[in-house]
Design a protein around this motif. Structure first.
Motif, PDB file in Angstrom:
ATOM      1  N   GLN A  97       4.663   6.109  14.466  1.00 53.67           N
ATOM      2  CA  GLN A  97       5.487   5.997  13.269  1.00 53.67           C
ATOM      3  C   GLN A  97       4.800   5.207  12.144  1.00 53.67           C
ATOM      4  O   GLN A  97       5.437   4.842  11.164  1.00 53.67           O
ATOM      5  N   ILE A  98       3.494   4.947  12.305  1.00 52.99           N
ATOM      6  CA  ILE A  98       2.792   4.231  11.230  1.00 52.99           C
ATOM      7  C   ILE A  98       2.817   5.099   9.972  1.00 52.99           C
ATOM      8  O   ILE A  98       2.336   6.238   9.985  1.00 52.99           O
ATOM      9  N   PRO A  99       3.395   4.588   8.895  1.00 55.38           N
ATOM     10  CA  PRO A  99       3.555   5.420   7.692  1.00 55.38           C
ATOM     11  C   PRO A  99       2.300   5.414   6.829  1.00 55.38           C
ATOM     12  O   PRO A  99       1.329   4.712   7.110  1.00 55.38           O
ATOM     13  N   ASP A 100       2.338   6.220   5.765  1.00 54.23           N
ATOM     14  CA  ASP A 100       1.315   6.096   4.735  1.00 54.23           C
ATOM     15  C   ASP A 100       1.418   4.711   4.102  1.00 54.23           C
ATOM     16  O   ASP A 100       2.507   4.130   4.019  1.00 54.23           O
ATOM     17  N   VAL A 101       0.297   4.190   3.675  1.00 46.38           N
ATOM     18  CA  VAL A 101       0.274   2.878   3.020  1.00 46.38           C
ATOM     19  C   VAL A 101      -0.215   3.062   1.590  1.00 46.38           C
ATOM     20  O   VAL A 101      -1.202   3.752   1.342  1.00 46.38           O
ATOM     21  N   GLN A 102       0.502   2.442   0.664  1.00 48.08           N
ATOM     22  CA  GLN A 102       0.101   2.478  -0.741  1.00 48.08           C
ATOM     23  C   GLN A 102      -0.161   1.049  -1.203  1.00 48.08           C
ATOM     24  O   GLN A 102       0.653   0.149  -0.961  1.00 48.08           O
ATOM     25  N   VAL A 103      -1.303   0.835  -1.819  1.00 50.74           N
ATOM     26  CA  VAL A 103      -1.666  -0.484  -2.331  1.00 50.74           C
ATOM     27  C   VAL A 103      -1.687  -0.440  -3.854  1.00 50.74           C
ATOM     28  O   VAL A 103      -2.379   0.393  -4.448  1.00 50.74           O
ATOM     29  N   PHE A 104      -0.922  -1.333  -4.459  1.00 55.17           N
ATOM     30  CA  PHE A 104      -0.890  -1.453  -5.913  1.00 55.17           C
ATOM     31  C   PHE A 104      -1.767  -2.631  -6.330  1.00 55.17           C
ATOM     32  O   PHE A 104      -1.518  -3.762  -5.928  1.00 55.17           O
ATOM     33  N   PHE A 105      -2.774  -2.341  -7.123  1.00 52.54           N
ATOM     34  CA  PHE A 105      -3.648  -3.382  -7.655  1.00 52.54           C
ATOM     35  C   PHE A 105      -3.172  -3.716  -9.064  1.00 52.54           C
ATOM     36  O   PHE A 105      -3.204  -2.864  -9.955  1.00 52.54           O
ATOM     37  N   SER A 106      -2.727  -4.956  -9.263  1.00 51.31           N
ATOM     38  CA  SER A 106      -2.084  -5.301 -10.534  1.00 51.31           C
ATOM     39  C   SER A 106      -2.775  -6.475 -11.216  1.00 51.31           C
ATOM     40  O   SER A 106      -3.149  -7.460 -10.574  1.00 51.31           O
ATOM     41  N   ASP A 107      -2.945  -6.337 -12.513  1.00 54.20           N
ATOM     42  CA  ASP A 107      -3.490  -7.417 -13.340  1.00 54.20           C
ATOM     43  C   ASP A 107      -3.128  -7.109 -14.794  1.00 54.20           C
ATOM     44  O   ASP A 107      -2.528  -6.079 -15.088  1.00 54.20           O
ATOM     45  N   HIS A 108      -3.538  -7.988 -15.694  1.00 54.88           N
ATOM     46  CA  HIS A 108      -3.238  -7.796 -17.117  1.00 54.88           C
ATOM     47  C   HIS A 108      -3.786  -6.455 -17.618  1.00 54.88           C
ATOM     48  O   HIS A 108      -4.765  -5.919 -17.080  1.00 54.88           O
ATOM     49  N   THR A 109      -3.165  -5.943 -18.653  1.00 57.48           N
ATOM     50  CA  THR A 109      -3.578  -4.646 -19.206  1.00 57.48           C
ATOM     51  C   THR A 109      -5.030  -4.660 -19.659  1.00 57.48           C
ATOM     52  O   THR A 109      -5.702  -3.624 -19.659  1.00 57.48           O
ATOM     53  N   SER A 110      -5.544  -5.842 -20.045  1.00 53.50           N
ATOM     54  CA  SER A 110      -6.932  -5.929 -20.503  1.00 53.50           C
ATOM     55  C   SER A 110      -7.917  -6.146 -19.357  1.00 53.50           C
ATOM     56  O   SER A 110      -9.114  -6.317 -19.597  1.00 53.50           O
ATOM     57  N   ASN A 111      -7.440  -6.148 -18.129  1.00 51.88           N
ATOM     58  CA  ASN A 111      -8.339  -6.235 -16.979  1.00 51.88           C
ATOM     59  C   ASN A 111      -9.274  -5.017 -16.950  1.00 51.88           C
ATOM     60  O   ASN A 111      -8.912  -3.934 -17.415  1.00 51.88           O
ATOM     61  N   ASP A 112     -10.459  -5.191 -16.368  1.00 50.23           N
ATOM     62  CA  ASP A 112     -11.418  -4.081 -16.300  1.00 50.23           C
ATOM     63  C   ASP A 112     -11.058  -3.166 -15.122  1.00 50.23           C
ATOM     64  O   ASP A 112     -11.684  -3.206 -14.065  1.00 50.23           O
ATOM     65  N   PHE A 113     -10.045  -2.335 -15.335  1.00 43.41           N
ATOM     66  CA  PHE A 113      -9.620  -1.416 -14.273  1.00 43.41           C
ATOM     67  C   PHE A 113     -10.683  -0.355 -13.991  1.00 43.41           C
ATOM     68  O   PHE A 113     -10.745   0.181 -12.891  1.00 43.41           O
ATOM     69  N   ASN A 114     -11.511  -0.043 -14.977  1.00 45.06           N
ATOM     70  CA  ASN A 114     -12.593   0.918 -14.727  1.00 45.06           C
ATOM     71  C   ASN A 114     -13.525   0.408 -13.629  1.00 45.06           C
ATOM     72  O   ASN A 114     -13.888   1.143 -12.710  1.00 45.06           O
ATOM     73  N   GLN A 115     -13.919  -0.862 -13.726  1.00 45.28           N
ATOM     74  CA  GLN A 115     -14.767  -1.461 -12.692  1.00 45.28           C
ATOM     75  C   GLN A 115     -14.034  -1.472 -11.343  1.00 45.28           C
ATOM     76  O   GLN A 115     -14.611  -1.164 -10.293  1.00 45.28           O
ATOM     77  N   LEU A 116     -12.753  -1.801 -11.393  1.00 43.89           N
ATOM     78  CA  LEU A 116     -11.950  -1.845 -10.169  1.00 43.89           C
ATOM     79  C   LEU A 116     -11.928  -0.481  -9.476  1.00 43.89           C
ATOM     80  O   LEU A 116     -12.197  -0.365  -8.274  1.00 43.89           O
ATOM     81  N   PHE A 117     -11.631   0.555 -10.237  1.00 40.67           N
ATOM     82  CA  PHE A 117     -11.486   1.893  -9.636  1.00 40.67           C
ATOM     83  C   PHE A 117     -12.826   2.455  -9.179  1.00 40.67           C
ATOM     84  O   PHE A 117     -12.910   3.116  -8.155  1.00 40.67           O
ATOM     85  N   THR A 118     -13.892   2.148  -9.950  1.00 37.23           N
ATOM     86  CA  THR A 118     -15.211   2.689  -9.543  1.00 37.23           C
ATOM     87  C   THR A 118     -15.696   2.067  -8.254  1.00 37.23           C
ATOM     88  O   THR A 118     -16.480   2.680  -7.539  1.00 37.23           O
TER      89      THR A 118
END
Length: 366
Positions: A97-118
């Motif tokens: 019964q182990i479900p799918d896991v979703q992880v939300f990575f959260s920070d300020h809008t000006s955070n470098d999300f491009n670096q995070l996702f790459t």
């Protein structure tokens, strides 16, 4: 939704993005040590404190990391939590019964999300999503999260206290950039801002976390009963402030610029955080543990490297310094800080600092 006042008051100075010499990605090994130290404590908390009922209900188990920055530390934290959750399911005989896991990575809008996702791990066993916004307000739908994690982040305030940059206030912090070695009025202004911000943080999380869900906060702070003038981290800020005043005396920046600048950071004691949780009333404190020191030389390391500490500070502070004083002084100020911190290395013997972890469980209101 955040109010108009909340949106306009909050300030955002994310960690230095990219993967360059002074990036957070390259200069956050100290924060990584705290995450590594917390691994077994988080595993134990999930094993013992996460309600079995929560395991039976979700089709997707949702985890959020608040103040995730750009990696790689947030990925280690996510992996540790994922493994602990899977272990909990198996220990309860719920392997199928182990479900799918979703992880939300959260920070300020000006955070470098491009670096995070790459830099997301290719072999991750979870669905990843980015959530931009300040953790001092709501970020997620009601009752949507099962586990919230935040490491080396909640010491950041939504803003520096207004009083400390007001010439007409008794809390005016002239010539200083933090509450270390300042008058009681300055310390009280910082404490009041912390109390307000922490209440908003806990109130927002209380709506987002399901009943029985957990929140683990890893906090750089000060020992109970310690004045901020004795805080190691505050003492390092005092040295940085003296470097800014040196530049002002040389005419490179104006003294007024320094007077109007204060760091939006408050190092809390475990007692202060416990008191904030009790005032909020939506969480029970399931544990509080001290982690090994993570600042160089506190743990007895023999070699002292001022430039290492300068790069460490720059990864976290470059944005806020650049915003207020301009890009031109960055190399000069951090080079000066590295030299001056070596000259004043005795503060690492006498300054006080702790890293601690608190485990909170969302409870039903009375």
């Amino acid at each position: 939704m955040a109010t108009e006042e909340t949106r306009t008051v909050q300030e955002a100075y994310p960690m230095t993005g990219g993967d360059g010499l002074y990036s957070y990605a390259k200069n956050s090994t100290q924060q990584r040590k705290a995450i590594d130290s917390a691994k077994e404590l988080i595993k134990k908390a999930i094993a013992e404190k996460l309600d079995k009922e929560i395991l039976l209900s979700p089709k997707t188990f949702r985890i959020a990391d608040l103040g995730c920055s750009v990696g790689p530390n947030t990925f280690f934290a996510a992996q540790n939590i994922l493994e602990a959750v899977e272990s909990k399911y198996k220990s309860e005989g719920l392997n199928s019964q182990i479900p799918d896991v979703q992880v939300f990575f959260s920070d300020h809008t000006s955070n470098d999300f491009n670096q995070l996702f790459t830099s997301l791990p290719q072999d991750r066993r979870y669905y990843a999503a980015g959530v931009p916004g300040s953790f001092h307000g709501p970020l997620f739908p009601q009752n949507s999260l099962h586990f919230v994690h935040s490491s080396s982040a909640i010491q950041w305030l939504s803003r520096a206290p207004k009083e400390v940059v007001n010439k007409n206030s008794p809390a005016w912090n002239k010539g200083r950039i933090h509450c270390s070695n300042s008058g009681d009025e300055v310390v009280l202004a910082y404490k009041a801002q912390y109390d307000k911000d922490m209440q908003q943080f806990l109130q927002a999380r209380s709506g987002e976390i399901v009943f029985g869900g957990l929140m683990v906060l890893i906090v750089p702070g000060i020992p109970n009963g310690t004045h901020h003038s004795q805080s190691l981290r505050s003492l390092t800020f005092e040295i940085f402030g003296s470097c800014l005043m040196d530049l002002a005396r040389k005419g490179i920046i104006s003294e007024e610029k320094v007077d109007s600048f204060n760091l939006p950071i408050y190092y809390m004691s475990p007692q202060e955080l416990e008191a904030a949780v009790e005032r909020n009333g939506c969480f029970s404190i399931e544990g509080l543990e001290y982690l090994p020191p993570v600042i160089p030389n506190v743990s007895g390391e023999s070699k002292f490297n001022g430039q290492f500490l300068a790069s460490y500070l720059r990864a976290g502070m470059e944005g806020i310094i650049k915003q207020h004083f301009g890009e031109e002084i960055l190399d000069v100020i951090f080079d000066s800080y590295g030299k001056k911190i070596e000259e004043n290395s005795s503060i690492f013997k006498f300054g006080k600092a702790v890293y601690f972890l608190i485990i909170l469980k969302r409870i039903a209101e009375n």
